[in-house]
Enzyme design. Structure first.
Site, PDB file in Angstrom:
ATOM      1  N   SER A   1       2.493  -1.480   8.386  1.00 14.28           N
ATOM      2  CA  SER A   1       1.635  -0.301   8.522  1.00 14.28           C
ATOM      3  C   SER A   1       1.549   0.044  10.000  1.00 14.28           C
ATOM      4  CB  SER A   1       0.247  -0.655   7.978  1.00 14.28           C
ATOM      5  OG  SER A   1      -0.716   0.249   8.477  1.00 14.28           O
TER       6      SER A   1
ATOM      7  N   TYR B   1      -7.633  -5.493   6.818  1.00 11.29           N
ATOM      8  CA  TYR B   1      -6.305  -4.926   6.496  1.00 11.29           C
ATOM      9  C   TYR B   1      -5.437  -4.894   7.761  1.00 11.29           C
ATOM     10  CZ  TYR B   1      -2.768  -1.523   4.990  1.00 11.29           C
ATOM     11  OH  TYR B   1      -1.576  -0.892   4.703  1.00 11.29           O
TER      12      TYR B   1
HETATM   13  N1  NAP Z   1       0.141   4.123   0.841  1.00 15.05           N
HETATM   14  C1  NAP Z   1       0.287   4.231   2.152  1.00 15.05           C
HETATM   15  O1  NAP Z   1       0.049   5.309   2.706  1.00 15.05           O
HETATM   16  C2  NAP Z   1       0.755   3.047   2.974  1.00 15.05           C
HETATM   17  C3  NAP Z   1       0.929   3.247   4.350  1.00 15.05           C
HETATM   18  C4  NAP Z   1       1.374   2.178   5.133  1.00 15.05           C
HETATM   19  C5  NAP Z   1       1.639   0.950   4.532  1.00 15.05           C
HETATM   20  N2  NAP Z   1       1.447   0.788   3.186  1.00 15.05           N
HETATM   21  C6  NAP Z   1       1.764  -0.527   2.610  1.00 15.05           C
HETATM   22  O2  NAP Z   1       2.687  -0.358   1.552  1.00 15.05           O
HETATM   23  C7  NAP Z   1       2.505  -1.398   0.580  1.00 15.05           C
HETATM   24  C8  NAP Z   1       2.325  -0.778  -0.793  1.00 15.05           C
HETATM   25  O3  NAP Z   1       1.142  -0.032  -0.801  1.00 15.05           O
HETATM   26  P1  NAP Z   1       0.852   1.119  -1.865  1.00 15.05           P
HETATM   27  O4  NAP Z   1       0.395   2.287  -1.104  1.00 15.05           O
HETATM   28  O5  NAP Z   1       1.990   1.211  -2.804  1.00 15.05           O
HETATM   29  O6  NAP Z   1      -0.435   0.496  -2.576  1.00 15.05           O
HETATM   30  P2  NAP Z   1      -0.903   0.502  -4.108  1.00 15.05           P
HETATM   31  O7  NAP Z   1      -0.410   1.718  -4.800  1.00 15.05           O
HETATM   32  O8  NAP Z   1      -2.355   0.232  -4.058  1.00 15.05           O
HETATM   33  O9  NAP Z   1      -0.116  -0.734  -4.696  1.00 15.05           O
HETATM   34  C9  NAP Z   1      -0.458  -2.031  -4.287  1.00 15.05           C
HETATM   35  C10 NAP Z   1       0.237  -3.016  -5.162  1.00 15.05           C
HETATM   36  O10 NAP Z   1      -0.251  -4.320  -4.803  1.00 15.05           O
HETATM   37  C11 NAP Z   1      -0.665  -4.969  -5.986  1.00 15.05           C
HETATM   38  N3  NAP Z   1      -1.712  -5.946  -5.748  1.00 15.05           N
HETATM   39  C12 NAP Z   1      -2.934  -5.749  -5.212  1.00 15.05           C
HETATM   40  N4  NAP Z   1      -3.632  -6.879  -5.232  1.00 15.05           N
HETATM   41  C13 NAP Z   1      -2.838  -7.819  -5.793  1.00 15.05           C
HETATM   42  C14 NAP Z   1      -2.990  -9.194  -6.131  1.00 15.05           C
HETATM   43  N5  NAP Z   1      -4.155  -9.842  -5.914  1.00 15.05           N
HETATM   44  N6  NAP Z   1      -1.963  -9.850  -6.697  1.00 15.05           N
HETATM   45  C15 NAP Z   1      -0.799  -9.218  -6.947  1.00 15.05           C
HETATM   46  N7  NAP Z   1      -0.600  -7.919  -6.691  1.00 15.05           N
HETATM   47  C16 NAP Z   1      -1.601  -7.230  -6.121  1.00 15.05           C
HETATM   48  C17 NAP Z   1      -1.159  -3.830  -6.886  1.00 15.05           C
HETATM   49  O11 NAP Z   1      -1.280  -4.293  -8.214  1.00 15.05           O
HETATM   50  P3  NAP Z   1      -2.139  -3.502  -9.352  1.00 15.05           P
HETATM   51  O12 NAP Z   1      -1.193  -2.458  -9.877  1.00 15.05           O
HETATM   52  O13 NAP Z   1      -2.455  -4.555 -10.324  1.00 15.05           O
HETATM   53  O14 NAP Z   1      -3.321  -2.920  -8.652  1.00 15.05           O
HETATM   54  C18 NAP Z   1      -0.066  -2.811  -6.647  1.00 15.05           C
HETATM   55  O15 NAP Z   1       1.085  -3.116  -7.381  1.00 15.05           O
HETATM   56  C19 NAP Z   1       1.284  -2.183   1.028  1.00 15.05           C
HETATM   57  O16 NAP Z   1       1.713  -3.355   1.689  1.00 15.05           O
HETATM   58  C20 NAP Z   1       0.589  -1.245   2.003  1.00 15.05           C
HETATM   59  O17 NAP Z   1      -0.157  -1.968   2.940  1.00 15.05           O
HETATM   60  C21 NAP Z   1       1.019   1.814   2.384  1.00 15.05           C
END
Ligand code: NAP
Length: 252
Positions: A159, A172
């Site tokens: 991130s 985070y």
């Molecule tokens: N979205 C953004 O704008 C953004 C920007 C920069 C970086 N990121 C990074 O990109 C990555 C993906 O993020 P995203 O935006 O796709 O988030 P998301 O849609 O919230 O997805 C997060 C994933 O992590 C899983 N997860 C959460 N807690 C967990 C646990 N205790 N055990 C196993 N799995 C777990 C969730 O499972 P469930 O489906 O069960 O909830 C989901 O599959 C992350 O590392 C995030 O920090 C995202």
């Protein structure tokens, strides 16, 4: 040896990941799901890891419907998994596939967006466990499988806050800074002793559940879908990035 490829606009060619076995955490939604589908489309056998089996099964069905290599399910709740759970998963990968070519840490939780002064301490501990300690443990137990691949890659979803800490991002931000340290140590410790590369990729803002939780007032339609952000990850997981030293990439 430097390779000049525009990783931000990288488009995987058919068969790019043929024969590769790639484990993806957070494969139930958001970026992890998009990556699982695109890796499978590019020929990889994908091991879908997540805490919600029903959601994982839906991704499994989508991949099967593509006619891609049959995926595998690896339910694992990173908040509660025990040492035995991690060891069992590593043993299953060894038994079923004999190697691991790619390990993608996409799962994460946001935690609170609040000042450090009032940050809820149990939430702090949970976020650091899920986002930092769990990826470290999973990497540690999978190294033996990764060593058996001809060229393996570990990719941490990072991130912007890993490089520029901002107020109110709490645990985070600390977890993402910590992952950078883990990745850097891994790269140096493995250099010359294993053909395992370790990268981190900041995908930038994406239209996912996590982004909505962080910015509830934002119009999600102004954001790119996670499906549009998979190119850099596929580049790093495939043969085109062999020879590129482990480092942090900005994919936005
Ligand atoms: N979205 C953004 O704008 C953004 C920007 C920069 C970086 N990121 C990074 O990109 C990555 C993906 O993020 P995203 O935006 O796709 O988030 P998301 O849609 O919230 O997805 C997060 C994933 O992590 C899983 N997860 C959460 N807690 C967990 C646990 N205790 N055990 C196993 N799995 C777990 C969730 O499972 P469930 O489906 O069960 O909830 C989901 O599959 C992350 O590392 C995030 O920090 C995202």
């Amino acid at each position: 040896m430097p390779v000049s490829i525009d990783h931000k606009n990288y488009a995987a060619r058919p068969g790019l990941l043929d024969g590769r076995v790639i484990l993806i955490t957070g494969a139930s939604g958001g970026l992890g799901k998009a990556l699982a589908i695109d890796c499978a489309r590019a020929g990889a056998t994908v091991i879908l890891s997540g805490r919600n089996k029903a959601k994982l099964e839906r991704v499994y069905d989508q991949i099967e419907a593509l006619g891609a290599p049959q995926p595998a399910l690896a339910p694992l709740d990173l908040a509660t998994a025990t040492a035995a759970d991690y060891d069992a998963l590593a043993a299953t990968v060894a038994r079923e596939f004999g190697k691991l070519d790619g390990l993608v840490h996409a799962a994460a939780m946001l935690g609170d967006r609040s000042p450090l002064e009032s940050y809820d301490v149990p939430t702090w501990c949970r976020v650091l466990h899920v986002n930092l300690t769990a990826p470290f443990i999973l990497t540690q137990v999978m190294l033996a499988n990764l060593r058996k691949a001809a060229d393996a890659a570990i990719v941490f979803a990072s991130s912007g806050v890993a490089k520029r800490t901002r107020p109110f991002w709490g645990a985070y931000a600390v977890s993402k800074v910590g992952l950078e340290a883990v990745r850097e140590m891994l790269c140096e410790e493995l250099e010359g002793v294993a053909k395992i590369r370790a990268y981190s990729v900041n995908p930038g803002p994406m239209r996912t559940a996590m982004r909505s939780a962080a910015y509830p007032a934002e119009d999600p339609n102004t954001l790119r879908a996670p499906e549009a952000m998979t190119g850099a990850f596929l580049f790093l997981l495939g043969p085109d990035s062999v020879g590129i030293e482990g480092r942090y990439f900005d994919a936005q």
